[in-house]
Design an enzyme around this catalytic site. Sequence first.
Site, PDB file in Angstrom:
ATOM      1  N   HIS A 140      -5.720   4.595  -1.750  1.00  0.00           N
ATOM      2  CA  HIS A 140      -5.649   5.616  -2.513  1.00  0.00           C
ATOM      3  C   HIS A 140      -6.322   5.471  -3.671  1.00  0.00           C
ATOM      4  CE1 HIS A 140      -1.091   5.733  -0.827  1.00  0.00           C
ATOM      5  NE2 HIS A 140      -1.747   6.605  -0.260  1.00  0.00           N
ATOM      6  N   GLU A 200      -5.669   4.423  -7.397  1.00  0.00           N
ATOM      7  CA  GLU A 200      -5.100   3.037  -7.576  1.00  0.00           C
ATOM      8  C   GLU A 200      -6.091   2.065  -7.849  1.00  0.00           C
ATOM      9  OE1 GLU A 200      -1.089   4.722  -5.093  1.00  0.00           O
ATOM     10  OE2 GLU A 200      -1.992   2.943  -4.335  1.00  0.00           O
ATOM     11  N   HIS A 234      -1.798  -1.751  -3.438  1.00  0.00           N
ATOM     12  CA  HIS A 234      -1.939  -0.272  -3.856  1.00  0.00           C
ATOM     13  C   HIS A 234      -1.159  -0.665  -5.563  1.00  0.00           C
ATOM     14  CE1 HIS A 234      -1.262   2.132  -0.311  1.00  0.00           C
ATOM     15  NE2 HIS A 234      -1.469   0.910  -0.033  1.00  0.00           N
ATOM     16  N   GLU A 245       2.297  -3.542  -4.368  1.00  0.00           N
ATOM     17  CA  GLU A 245       2.039  -2.538  -5.278  1.00  0.00           C
ATOM     18  C   GLU A 245       1.870  -3.417  -6.582  1.00  0.00           C
ATOM     19  OE1 GLU A 245       2.275   0.448  -4.907  1.00  0.00           O
ATOM     20  OE2 GLU A 245       3.186   0.923  -2.681  1.00  0.00           O
TER      21      GLU A 245
HETATM   22 ZN   LIG Z   1      -0.595   3.416  -3.026  1.00  0.00          ZN
END
Ligand SMILES: [Zn+2]
Length: 705
Positions: A364, A367, A460, A534
């Site tokens: 992504h 990010e 992420h 994350e």
């Molecule tokens: Zn992500």
Amino acid sequence: MSEDSEKKDYSDRTISDEDQSDEDNFMKFVSEDIHQCALLTANSVGDPFFPRTTQILLEYQLGRWVPRLREPRDLYGVSSSGPLSPTRWPYHCEVIDEKVQHIDWTPSYPEPVYIPTGLEIEPLYPNYKEDTVVYLAEDAYKEPCFVYSRVGGNRTPLKQPVDNYDNTLMFEARFESGNLQKVVKVAEYEYQLTVRPDLFTSKHTQWYYFQVTNTQAGIVYRFTIINFTKPASLYNRGMRPLFYSEKEAKAHNIGWQRIGDQIKYYRNNQGQEGRHYFSLTWTFQFPHNKDTCYFAHCYPYTYTNLQEYLSSINNDSVRSKFCKIRVLCHTIARNMVYVLTITTPLKNADSRKQKAVILTARVHPGETNSSWIMKGFLDYILGDSSDAQLLRDTFIFKVVPMLNPDGVIVGNYRCSLAGQDLNRNYTSVLKESFPSVWYTRNMIRRLMEKREVILYCDLHGHSRKENIFMYGCDGSDRCKALYLQQQIFPLMLSKNCPDKFSFSACKFNVQKSKEGTGRVVMWKMGIKNSFTMEATFCGSTLGNKRGTHFNTKDLESMGYHFCDSLLDYCDPDRTKYYQCLKELEEMEKHINLEKVLEDSDTSLKEIALDLESSSRGSDSSESNESQTYLLKLTSQKKHLKTKKERNSTIASNQNTREEPEVCDKGHLVQRHKQSNSDVKATNPDVSDDCIFDYFRRPFPNQGLV
Ligand SMILES: [Zn+2]
């Protein structure tokens, strides 16, 4: 030619070909890198005496075709001398010539989150009002989908921004990772901004990164971005925008910093296709007149940043020995996706015994915090510490540091130029549409045929929660012990960095919507420890860092903690491992108890354990049974020993028991001792009896690690 005989030809070779076999063999886009002679591959001649391979080239010499081996692959991609491979843009994207660069800097004090006063206003702007448009980038909308790419994007003369002789701010975002669609001046010092959705989509507005010039110091400006689509945001929980001033960088060596007052995130009066839009507003005073400044959602980390970083590794005679950089594949815009193989060079055939660890990031593109964690990991694992060397001796690391370079280049938040979220397409067979995830999966599948992969982790950023945490996979259809074992690594991480990593925020399940993610696909392929890590865009709610933002150094330090926890996880002394497992079993018992008592209306909600709270001494103000349990966990946490202590335990226990072999390195224990001889001792408050108790404790799944 067998691998072994080939190895003998390169006495100083570093990493075996077996570990390079994950490249895009086809290499169809790298025609400029192929040897300049008119060469044919053996395959193309169709000679039955030649094996069907693309590794042998035929050269016409003195009237006959002479076979020779193709040049080693590391001539492709990152060059050790020449320029970086140029970034390719969709042909219609306008790109300014100016190269945007920022200095590295870490604030000397933690930057606090914003505390709302309750007096923040929520500006709403009518659609029809005739205001002054001061910036408009429409080039992105010239095509409905990706057509083709070009170095430098659009070649027609760029639309020049209006030169303002008054005090109007000037905006610019047509640079790598930049994102700003439109700016309207709604009052003398007030600007309404629109960010560009991900290219070839109408969604995913979240990432912003733009330049502001013609600034005036000491004036309160207001900026409002009006087209966010997520109802919840960390901006409503104290997150501040990031700001960078070139004059501050030059004069005071200050880089990105958290700024802003009257910060508010709220639903506004705009919308599209039945969706409501949300605004982020903030006020700010620039520190200098006539300054060139930037605002961003998170610390930028561009594709060029990555290429420069990889070049520096390649140019380093030490690090390049144990870090081989290859081209995994090309994106649909023909940018390169790199894969790094990191391990100690071995001249014998023992390398097959090494287990593999896989780390990927930036699927992504918005990010960017994941790239900073990745950088921290690479800095550490390629460093000269004894622990890093131990890790390189023990494992083969396969690292894909940027899975979505196209998205990063054009300033997307989530998608690739296919207009799709790559992290929902790991199951796709569409190699041409989603090359980076297709080749990553393929690389891992081939790796798993040859060696055990003990851990996969995809990095992420998270836009709604604080702290750093992990998602794992549900093991409900497997045995209970396996289900708990996959939680051990995250639990170890939370113990190693209790003020950043939250174990209680970790989740271990597989939602239907997540079936195409790297984590779920790798888990289904058989990797037991398959995680998404994350990292919040904001900061911490834990320990000493509570109420402050994470800066780049905090993010980078997670790369170190990852390595440290890997050593703990694979330590031949299994004390920590079993202690964590025991804690998890205790937690599980209490959670089950809570479920049983739910019907009887007994409130034991607090037993939904906040383990990291326990690690930092609990911030719970509740006084009930859970408090007692949390205190118990706190004391258990102290039982975990530093490496030095653990090593002394290993020494004292070596003669009394046999260790299950985990890392199959005979000298691991010894090396580990050396590695940690400089670690400061803390006060061990656990008796040897207790440790032995753990080892005596029967555990049926010792071989499953
Ligand atoms: Zn992500």
